[in-house]
Design a protein around this motif. Structure first.
Motif, PDB file in Angstrom:
ATOM      1  N   GLN A 307      21.944 -53.291 -89.148  1.00  0.00           N
ATOM      2  CA  GLN A 307      20.496 -52.935 -88.912  1.00  0.00           C
ATOM      3  C   GLN A 307      19.921 -53.565 -87.123  1.00  0.00           C
ATOM      4  N   LEU A 308      20.562 -54.400 -87.932  1.00  0.00           N
ATOM      5  CA  LEU A 308      20.182 -55.633 -86.629  1.00  0.00           C
ATOM      6  C   LEU A 308      21.177 -55.353 -85.752  1.00  0.00           C
ATOM      7  N   ALA A 309      22.025 -54.521 -85.488  1.00  0.00           N
ATOM      8  CA  ALA A 309      23.484 -53.916 -84.737  1.00  0.00           C
ATOM      9  C   ALA A 309      23.286 -53.003 -83.916  1.00  0.00           C
ATOM     10  N   GLN A 310      22.338 -52.216 -85.350  1.00  0.00           N
ATOM     11  CA  GLN A 310      22.488 -51.229 -84.827  1.00  0.00           C
ATOM     12  C   GLN A 310      21.284 -51.123 -83.821  1.00  0.00           C
ATOM     13  N   ALA A 311      19.873 -52.292 -83.746  1.00  0.00           N
ATOM     14  CA  ALA A 311      18.925 -52.196 -82.515  1.00  0.00           C
ATOM     15  C   ALA A 311      19.433 -52.784 -81.485  1.00  0.00           C
ATOM     16  N   PHE A 312      20.300 -54.325 -81.254  1.00  0.00           N
ATOM     17  CA  PHE A 312      21.043 -54.473 -80.157  1.00  0.00           C
ATOM     18  C   PHE A 312      21.587 -53.807 -78.862  1.00  0.00           C
ATOM     19  N   ALA A 313      22.464 -52.511 -80.011  1.00  0.00           N
ATOM     20  CA  ALA A 313      23.232 -51.529 -79.282  1.00  0.00           C
ATOM     21  C   ALA A 313      22.532 -50.852 -78.472  1.00  0.00           C
ATOM     22  N   ASP A 314      21.152 -50.379 -79.052  1.00  0.00           N
ATOM     23  CA  ASP A 314      20.367 -48.924 -79.226  1.00  0.00           C
ATOM     24  C   ASP A 314      19.347 -49.987 -77.310  1.00  0.00           C
ATOM     25  N   LEU A 315      19.269 -50.954 -77.179  1.00  0.00           N
ATOM     26  CA  LEU A 315      18.727 -51.963 -76.823  1.00  0.00           C
ATOM     27  C   LEU A 315      19.811 -52.213 -75.169  1.00  0.00           C
ATOM     28  N   ARG A 316      20.866 -52.221 -76.055  1.00  0.00           N
ATOM     29  CA  ARG A 316      21.592 -52.609 -74.423  1.00  0.00           C
ATOM     30  C   ARG A 316      21.661 -50.878 -73.759  1.00  0.00           C
ATOM     31  N   ALA A 317      22.115 -50.362 -74.469  1.00  0.00           N
ATOM     32  CA  ALA A 317      22.504 -49.009 -74.162  1.00  0.00           C
ATOM     33  C   ALA A 317      21.165 -48.780 -73.209  1.00  0.00           C
ATOM     34  N   LEU A 318      19.902 -48.756 -73.767  1.00  0.00           N
ATOM     35  CA  LEU A 318      18.794 -48.642 -72.841  1.00  0.00           C
ATOM     36  C   LEU A 318      18.723 -49.572 -71.259  1.00  0.00           C
ATOM     37  N   ARG A 319      18.843 -50.137 -71.684  1.00  0.00           N
ATOM     38  CA  ARG A 319      18.615 -51.480 -70.857  1.00  0.00           C
ATOM     39  C   ARG A 319      19.696 -51.012 -69.981  1.00  0.00           C
ATOM     40  N   SER A 320      20.820 -51.096 -70.417  1.00  0.00           N
ATOM     41  CA  SER A 320      22.232 -50.926 -69.220  1.00  0.00           C
ATOM     42  C   SER A 320      21.640 -49.156 -67.769  1.00  0.00           C
ATOM     43  N   ARG A 321      20.744 -48.360 -68.478  1.00  0.00           N
ATOM     44  CA  ARG A 321      20.156 -47.650 -67.263  1.00  0.00           C
ATOM     45  C   ARG A 321      18.615 -48.455 -66.313  1.00  0.00           C
ATOM     46  N   GLY A 322      18.948 -49.323 -66.593  1.00  0.00           N
ATOM     47  CA  GLY A 322      17.354 -49.660 -66.105  1.00  0.00           C
ATOM     48  C   GLY A 322      15.910 -49.749 -66.741  1.00  0.00           C
ATOM     49  N   LEU A 323      15.948 -49.209 -67.717  1.00  0.00           N
ATOM     50  CA  LEU A 323      14.545 -48.546 -68.536  1.00  0.00           C
ATOM     51  C   LEU A 323      13.710 -49.611 -69.258  1.00  0.00           C
ATOM     52  N   THR A 324      12.985 -50.319 -69.123  1.00  0.00           N
ATOM     53  CA  THR A 324      11.910 -51.065 -69.373  1.00  0.00           C
ATOM     54  C   THR A 324      12.306 -50.871 -71.021  1.00  0.00           C
ATOM     55  N   VAL A 325      12.288 -52.024 -72.203  1.00  0.00           N
ATOM     56  CA  VAL A 325      12.784 -52.063 -73.159  1.00  0.00           C
ATOM     57  C   VAL A 325      11.559 -53.195 -73.516  1.00  0.00           C
ATOM     58  N   VAL A 326      10.930 -53.719 -74.539  1.00  0.00           N
ATOM     59  CA  VAL A 326      10.309 -54.931 -74.983  1.00  0.00           C
ATOM     60  C   VAL A 326      10.453 -54.852 -76.373  1.00  0.00           C
ATOM     61  N   ARG A 327      11.114 -56.107 -76.912  1.00  0.00           N
ATOM     62  CA  ARG A 327      11.464 -56.491 -78.526  1.00  0.00           C
ATOM     63  C   ARG A 327      10.516 -57.107 -79.462  1.00  0.00           C
ATOM     64  N   LEU A 328       9.502 -56.414 -80.282  1.00  0.00           N
ATOM     65  CA  LEU A 328       8.854 -57.345 -81.020  1.00  0.00           C
ATOM     66  C   LEU A 328      10.154 -57.346 -82.686  1.00  0.00           C
ATOM     67  N   HIS A 329       9.915 -58.640 -82.084  1.00  0.00           N
ATOM     68  CA  HIS A 329      10.716 -59.578 -84.019  1.00  0.00           C
ATOM     69  C   HIS A 329      10.185 -59.374 -85.111  1.00  0.00           C
ATOM     70  N   LEU A 330       9.981 -59.087 -86.000  1.00  0.00           N
ATOM     71  CA  LEU A 330       8.669 -59.854 -87.193  1.00  0.00           C
ATOM     72  C   LEU A 330       9.585 -61.146 -87.545  1.00  0.00           C
ATOM     73  N   ARG A 331       8.671 -61.534 -87.636  1.00  0.00           N
ATOM     74  CA  ARG A 331       9.989 -63.195 -88.831  1.00  0.00           C
ATOM     75  C   ARG A 331       9.139 -62.614 -89.789  1.00  0.00           C
ATOM     76  N   ASP A 332       8.112 -61.949 -90.841  1.00  0.00           N
ATOM     77  CA  ASP A 332       7.762 -61.470 -92.233  1.00  0.00           C
ATOM     78  C   ASP A 332       7.230 -60.943 -92.224  1.00  0.00           C
ATOM     79  N   ARG A 333       8.122 -59.443 -92.694  1.00  0.00           N
ATOM     80  CA  ARG A 333       7.393 -57.580 -91.770  1.00  0.00           C
ATOM     81  C   ARG A 333       6.007 -57.308 -92.522  1.00  0.00           C
ATOM     82  N   ALA A 334       5.910 -57.820 -93.335  1.00  0.00           N
ATOM     83  CA  ALA A 334       4.360 -57.666 -93.972  1.00  0.00           C
ATOM     84  C   ALA A 334       2.865 -58.190 -93.085  1.00  0.00           C
ATOM     85  N   ALA A 335       3.662 -59.607 -92.691  1.00  0.00           N
ATOM     86  CA  ALA A 335       1.810 -60.053 -91.928  1.00  0.00           C
ATOM     87  C   ALA A 335       2.613 -59.529 -90.214  1.00  0.00           C
ATOM     88  N   GLY A 336       3.639 -59.259 -90.318  1.00  0.00           N
ATOM     89  CA  GLY A 336       3.819 -59.393 -89.046  1.00  0.00           C
ATOM     90  C   GLY A 336       3.458 -57.847 -88.350  1.00  0.00           C
TER      91      GLY A 336
END
Length: 346
Positions: A307-336
């Protein structure tokens, strides 16, 4: 044919039949619509397809989709995927945004968009589509093909979807010899409770917490654009409360739209138009730590790593086009998620 254009093919109908769906009824409903689609005038497929296809040229490349609750559950997401996959390429196309209903934040106040209700006509909506499910499948597939003809793209080509799949394969390629894939992230630009914020560029310069992050995002969205929230989480995670408050902010600040989608589904639907469609989007990706992971049989990695690899692949594809992406990572899903909702509600 598979994909959204295969809704009435064996590819879709066989599993539907195995689940107990009345396949004969669906096909009869579709067949009853065929004479209307052969007309030169008063053809509902031509009307809908032309409305969608001429929108981008007239500055209306966003399609707001609201289900009034009278039709089949989930049809809005199928329409979203069909429109995004087929039209979104070559720097143009239609960006579909599914909202909670005709009264949802951002649906009524926005300029220069197509508003569409799946069900009975609603005030402020220029388009309304209703009917039996089998007929709706055929109508939308026909209309999508017409829209693509007007825009000038192939409805069946999905280059960005293939790119994301290839990028994921590259991240996982080392796993074939028994080596777990390594997904390396950067240090966060800030941490707010259980939420890490990862970003490049200076858009978040001076941001001290998540409220500042969301403020920066809503202010940065172009008035003719949209914000896409892409959640690499699970259906069990409570994400329903994230879109409406962010949509209210974006509509108030910039008259922009806010779309929300769960991955990996979005990679094969809105992911196409996000990458190869109108370059007016800002992207907010959400990932989360995994507490109870499951190994992938025959592979040296888990579902969480995949799942994380899919997210990073998507992130790279978007940023390679010069698009703005911010990633929020939840250290704890419920609390996050609770922290995200608190920040959005402030």
């Amino acid at each position: 044919m598979d994909g959204c254009f295969g809704a009435l093919s064996a590819y879709a109908l066989v599993p539907a039949a195995l689940c107990g769906a009345d396949v004969r009824r669906l096909l009869d409903q579709a067949e009853a619509l065929v004479p209307s689609l052969l007309l030169a005038y008063d053809n509902p497929g031509l009307v809908l397809g032309t409305a969608l296809g001429t929108g981008p040229a007239n500055g209306r490349d966003r399609l707001l989709i609201a289900d009034d609750g009278s039709g089949p559950a989930g049809l809005d997401r199928w329409v979203e995927q069909l429109v995004a996959e087929s039209t979104g390429k070559g720097g143009g196309g239609v960006v579909p945004v599914v909202v909670e209903g005709p009264a949802a934040p951002g649906f009524g106040a926005t300029r220069d968009v197509h508003r569409l209700v799946l069900g009975a006509p609603a005030e402020g909506a220029g388009l309304a589509v209703s009917g039996p499910l089998g007929a709706l499948f055929l109508l939308w597939e026909y209309a999508a093909a017409v829209a693509c003809r007007v825009i000038g793209v192939s409805p069946f080509d999905r280059p960005a979807v293939r790119e994301a799949e290839e990028a994921l394969s590259g991240l996982l390629r080392g796993a074939e010899d028994g080596t777990p894939p390594v997904v390396i992230g950067r240090e966060p630009v800030l941490v707010d409770g259980e939420v890490e914020v990862h970003a490049t560029g200076d858009m978040l310069e001076g941001a001290k917490d998540l409220r500042d992050v969301f403020d920066a995002f809503s202010h940065a969205a172009p008035s003719d654009g949209y914000i896409a929230v892409m959640a690499y989480l699970d259906t069990a995670d409570d994400t329903a409360g994230l879109r409406p408050p962010l949509a209210r902010r974006a509509a108030h600040d910039r008259d922009a739209q806010v779309a929300f989608g769960l991955a990996p589904r979005l990679l094969h639907s809105t992911g196409q138009v996000y990458k190869d469609g109108p370059r007016t989007g800002l992207f907010l990706q959400i990932t989360g730590a995994v507490t109870a992971d499951v190994d992938v049989p025959g592979r040296p990695y888990s579902l969480g790593t995949l799942q994380l690899a899919q997210a990073f692949a998507d992130l790279r594809a978007l940023r390679s086009r010069g698009l703005t992406v911010v990633r929020l990572h939840l250290r704890d899903r419920a609390a996050g998620l609770a922290r995200l909702e608190a920040a959005l509600g402030g």
